[in-house]
Write a protein that holds these residues in place. Structure first.
Motif, PDB file in Angstrom:
ATOM      1  N   THR A 128       1.128  -1.546  -0.197  1.00  0.00           N
ATOM      2  CA  THR A 128       0.431  -0.279  -0.154  1.00  0.00           C
ATOM      3  C   THR A 128       0.736   1.783  -0.323  1.00  0.00           C
ATOM      4  OG1 THR A 128      -0.433   0.288   2.344  1.00  0.00           O
ATOM      5  CG2 THR A 128      -1.573  -1.190   1.349  1.00  0.00           C
ATOM      6  N   HIS A 129       2.135   1.091   0.759  1.00  0.00           N
ATOM      7  CA  HIS A 129       2.973   2.589   0.702  1.00  0.00           C
ATOM      8  C   HIS A 129       4.870   1.983   0.356  1.00  0.00           C
ATOM      9  CE1 HIS A 129      -0.393   3.123   2.040  1.00  0.00           C
ATOM     10  NE2 HIS A 129      -0.434   5.091   2.387  1.00  0.00           N
ATOM     11  N   LEU A 130       5.384   3.303   0.177  1.00  0.00           N
ATOM     12  CA  LEU A 130       6.778   2.160  -0.143  1.00  0.00           C
ATOM     13  C   LEU A 130       7.255   3.413   0.668  1.00  0.00           C
ATOM     14  CD1 LEU A 130       6.978   2.275  -4.379  1.00  0.00           C
ATOM     15  CD2 LEU A 130       6.859   0.251  -2.828  1.00  0.00           C
ATOM     16  N   LYS A 131       8.687   3.342   1.799  1.00  0.00           N
ATOM     17  CA  LYS A 131       9.354   4.627   1.837  1.00  0.00           C
ATOM     18  C   LYS A 131      11.098   4.410   1.779  1.00  0.00           C
ATOM     19  CE  LYS A 131       9.303   4.308   7.104  1.00  0.00           C
ATOM     20  NZ  LYS A 131       8.784   4.300   7.999  1.00  0.00           N
ATOM     21  N   TRP A 132      11.152   5.270   1.763  1.00  0.00           N
ATOM     22  CA  TRP A 132      12.592   5.294   1.160  1.00  0.00           C
ATOM     23  C   TRP A 132      13.381   5.852   2.687  1.00  0.00           C
ATOM     24  CZ3 TRP A 132       9.321   5.642  -2.614  1.00  0.00           C
ATOM     25  CH2 TRP A 132       9.874   5.280  -3.415  1.00  0.00           C
ATOM     26  N   ASN A 133      14.566   5.277   3.002  1.00  0.00           N
ATOM     27  CA  ASN A 133      14.407   6.088   4.517  1.00  0.00           C
ATOM     28  C   ASN A 133      16.193   6.170   3.854  1.00  0.00           C
ATOM     29  OD1 ASN A 133      13.529   5.999   6.746  1.00  0.00           O
ATOM     30  ND2 ASN A 133      13.694   3.736   6.914  1.00  0.00           N
ATOM     31  N   MET A 134      16.201   8.211   3.565  1.00  0.00           N
ATOM     32  CA  MET A 134      17.555   8.431   2.671  1.00  0.00           C
ATOM     33  C   MET A 134      18.870   8.821   3.615  1.00  0.00           C
ATOM     34  SD  MET A 134      16.092   7.970  -0.116  1.00  0.00           S
ATOM     35  CE  MET A 134      16.980   8.590  -1.479  1.00  0.00           C
ATOM     36  N   ASN A 135      19.472   7.335   3.883  1.00  0.00           N
ATOM     37  CA  ASN A 135      20.381   7.985   4.785  1.00  0.00           C
ATOM     38  C   ASN A 135      21.968   8.366   4.102  1.00  0.00           C
ATOM     39  OD1 ASN A 135      19.164   6.566   6.810  1.00  0.00           O
ATOM     40  ND2 ASN A 135      19.202   4.921   6.382  1.00  0.00           N
ATOM     41  N   GLN A 136      21.347   9.597   3.833  1.00  0.00           N
ATOM     42  CA  GLN A 136      22.347  10.426   3.424  1.00  0.00           C
ATOM     43  C   GLN A 136      22.217  11.835   3.171  1.00  0.00           C
ATOM     44  OE1 GLN A 136      20.688   9.002  -1.174  1.00  0.00           O
ATOM     45  NE2 GLN A 136      20.260  11.107  -1.193  1.00  0.00           N
ATOM     46  N   THR A 137      23.805  12.790   2.908  1.00  0.00           N
ATOM     47  CA  THR A 137      23.666  13.944   2.748  1.00  0.00           C
ATOM     48  C   THR A 137      23.126  14.394   1.900  1.00  0.00           C
ATOM     49  OG1 THR A 137      25.234  14.093   5.229  1.00  0.00           O
ATOM     50  CG2 THR A 137      24.422  15.877   3.622  1.00  0.00           C
ATOM     51  N   LEU A 138      22.333  15.119   1.083  1.00  0.00           N
ATOM     52  CA  LEU A 138      21.096  15.498   0.041  1.00  0.00           C
ATOM     53  C   LEU A 138      22.204  17.503   0.359  1.00  0.00           C
ATOM     54  CD1 LEU A 138      20.240  15.161  -2.505  1.00  0.00           C
ATOM     55  CD2 LEU A 138      18.744  15.995  -1.826  1.00  0.00           C
ATOM     56  N   ALA A 139      23.582  17.737  -0.861  1.00  0.00           N
ATOM     57  CA  ALA A 139      24.211  18.894  -0.071  1.00  0.00           C
ATOM     58  C   ALA A 139      22.526  19.896  -1.475  1.00  0.00           C
ATOM     59  CB  ALA A 139      25.116  19.452  -1.427  1.00  0.00           C
ATOM     60  N   ALA A 140      22.350  21.783  -0.774  1.00  0.00           N
ATOM     61  CA  ALA A 140      22.128  22.622  -0.964  1.00  0.00           C
ATOM     62  C   ALA A 140      22.405  22.581  -2.443  1.00  0.00           C
ATOM     63  CB  ALA A 140      21.954  23.777  -0.402  1.00  0.00           C
ATOM     64  N   GLY A 141      20.754  22.544  -2.979  1.00  0.00           N
ATOM     65  CA  GLY A 141      20.871  22.059  -4.644  1.00  0.00           C
ATOM     66  C   GLY A 141      20.341  21.438  -5.125  1.00  0.00           C
ATOM     67  N   SER A 142      21.108  19.983  -4.433  1.00  0.00           N
ATOM     68  CA  SER A 142      21.520  18.671  -5.138  1.00  0.00           C
ATOM     69  C   SER A 142      20.574  17.321  -5.089  1.00  0.00           C
ATOM     70  CB  SER A 142      22.284  17.838  -4.364  1.00  0.00           C
ATOM     71  OG  SER A 142      23.639  18.141  -4.626  1.00  0.00           O
ATOM     72  N   ALA A 143      20.032  16.738  -6.341  1.00  0.00           N
ATOM     73  CA  ALA A 143      18.851  16.328  -6.358  1.00  0.00           C
ATOM     74  C   ALA A 143      19.131  14.876  -7.061  1.00  0.00           C
ATOM     75  CB  ALA A 143      17.853  16.853  -7.758  1.00  0.00           C
ATOM     76  N   GLY A 144      18.249  14.336  -6.753  1.00  0.00           N
ATOM     77  CA  GLY A 144      17.613  12.733  -6.914  1.00  0.00           C
ATOM     78  C   GLY A 144      16.323  11.740  -7.446  1.00  0.00           C
ATOM     79  N   LYS A 145      16.236  10.576  -8.269  1.00  0.00           N
ATOM     80  CA  LYS A 145      15.303  10.038  -8.554  1.00  0.00           C
ATOM     81  C   LYS A 145      14.832   8.993  -7.377  1.00  0.00           C
ATOM     82  CE  LYS A 145      16.164   8.941 -12.812  1.00  0.00           C
ATOM     83  NZ  LYS A 145      16.342   9.351 -14.135  1.00  0.00           N
ATOM     84  N   LEU A 146      13.789   8.417  -7.306  1.00  0.00           N
ATOM     85  CA  LEU A 146      13.523   6.760  -6.532  1.00  0.00           C
ATOM     86  C   LEU A 146      12.419   6.866  -8.225  1.00  0.00           C
ATOM     87  CD1 LEU A 146      12.038   8.083  -3.829  1.00  0.00           C
ATOM     88  CD2 LEU A 146      14.900   7.190  -4.473  1.00  0.00           C
ATOM     89  N   VAL A 147      12.305   5.356  -8.322  1.00  0.00           N
ATOM     90  CA  VAL A 147      11.622   5.356  -9.845  1.00  0.00           C
ATOM     91  C   VAL A 147      11.074   3.927  -9.255  1.00  0.00           C
ATOM     92  CG1 VAL A 147      11.279   4.541 -11.461  1.00  0.00           C
ATOM     93  CG2 VAL A 147      12.906   5.957 -11.226  1.00  0.00           C
ATOM     94  N   PHE A 148       9.766   3.649  -9.269  1.00  0.00           N
ATOM     95  CA  PHE A 148       9.060   2.659  -8.734  1.00  0.00           C
ATOM     96  C   PHE A 148       7.783   1.448  -9.726  1.00  0.00           C
ATOM     97  CE2 PHE A 148       6.663   4.901  -6.990  1.00  0.00           C
ATOM     98  CZ  PHE A 148       5.265   5.297  -6.989  1.00  0.00           C
ATOM     99  N   ARG A 149       7.490   0.242 -10.193  1.00  0.00           N
ATOM    100  CA  ARG A 149       6.544  -0.027 -11.374  1.00  0.00           C
ATOM    101  C   ARG A 149       5.156   0.018 -10.402  1.00  0.00           C
ATOM    102  NH1 ARG A 149       9.678  -0.296 -15.827  1.00  0.00           N
ATOM    103  NH2 ARG A 149       7.934  -1.667 -16.467  1.00  0.00           N
ATOM    104  N   GLY A 150       4.248  -0.017 -11.160  1.00  0.00           N
ATOM    105  CA  GLY A 150       3.692  -0.489 -11.023  1.00  0.00           C
ATOM    106  C   GLY A 150       2.422  -1.229 -12.532  1.00  0.00           C
ATOM    107  N   VAL A 151       1.279  -2.085 -12.367  1.00  0.00           N
ATOM    108  CA  VAL A 151       0.226  -3.015 -12.622  1.00  0.00           C
ATOM    109  C   VAL A 151      -0.594  -2.243 -12.951  1.00  0.00           C
ATOM    110  CG1 VAL A 151      -0.203  -4.659 -13.805  1.00  0.00           C
ATOM    111  CG2 VAL A 151       1.851  -4.593 -13.823  1.00  0.00           C
TER     112      VAL A 151
END
Length: 153
Positions: A128-151
């Motif tokens: 029913t839900h996904l959760k990512w614990n982003m145990n990292q440091t993200l510098a100001a202005g930095s970005a990333g992405k998470l991708v998941f699939r479904g049917v």
């Protein structure tokens, strides 16, 4: 039976929870195969204007630190729309919930109650839900992405 669920999908993924000055944006695409003029087949991602049961969907959650300081140890939580059966993530670093976000774990640890009161191993379609614990440091202005699939159910 055709389902017009693009608006539902967009609404359901637009509200991930975070715990840092991180901005989120979500997109959903339907994966389609198109035959080219030369006879080869290309797999493309399209906006889901009309989807039918069995359509493969790709969800992309982009995150960006919009603060002026590094953001660390933030959490991204995303519900799975009811009209969609979860089928996996790009990296497998998530924890999942099969009870509406009340409890979390890796798929192999979760159980689902059967009508007779016994339990069975949770399946991806139960998520029913996904959760990512982003145990990292993200510098100001930095970005990333998470991708998941479904049917589409």
């Amino acid at each position: 039976m055709k389902h017009m669920i693009a608006a539902l999908l967009a609404l359901a993924i637009a509200v991930p929870a975070i715990s840092a000055p991180v901005e989120l944006a979500s997109d959903v695409f339907v994966e389609r195969e198109h035959k080219r003029a030369d006879g080869t087949v290309a797999t493309v991602l399209e906006a889901p204007k009309l989807v039918v049961p069995g359509d493969q969907l790709v969800f992309v959650v982009r995150y960006k630190n919009v603060g002026t300081q590094p953001a660390s140890n933030f959490i991204v939580t995303n519900p799975i729309p009811r009209a969609v059966a979860f089928s996996g993530t790009m990296d497998g670093t998530e924890v999942v919930s099969v009870d509406g976000g009340k409890s979390w774990g890796v798929m192999s640890q979760l159980k689902v109650a059967k009508p007779d009161g016994t339990f069975r191993q949770a399946l991806p379609a139960d998520v029913t839900h996904l959760k990512w614990n982003m145990n990292q440091t993200l510098a100001a202005g930095s970005a990333g992405k998470l991708v998941f699939r479904g049917v589409v159910r």
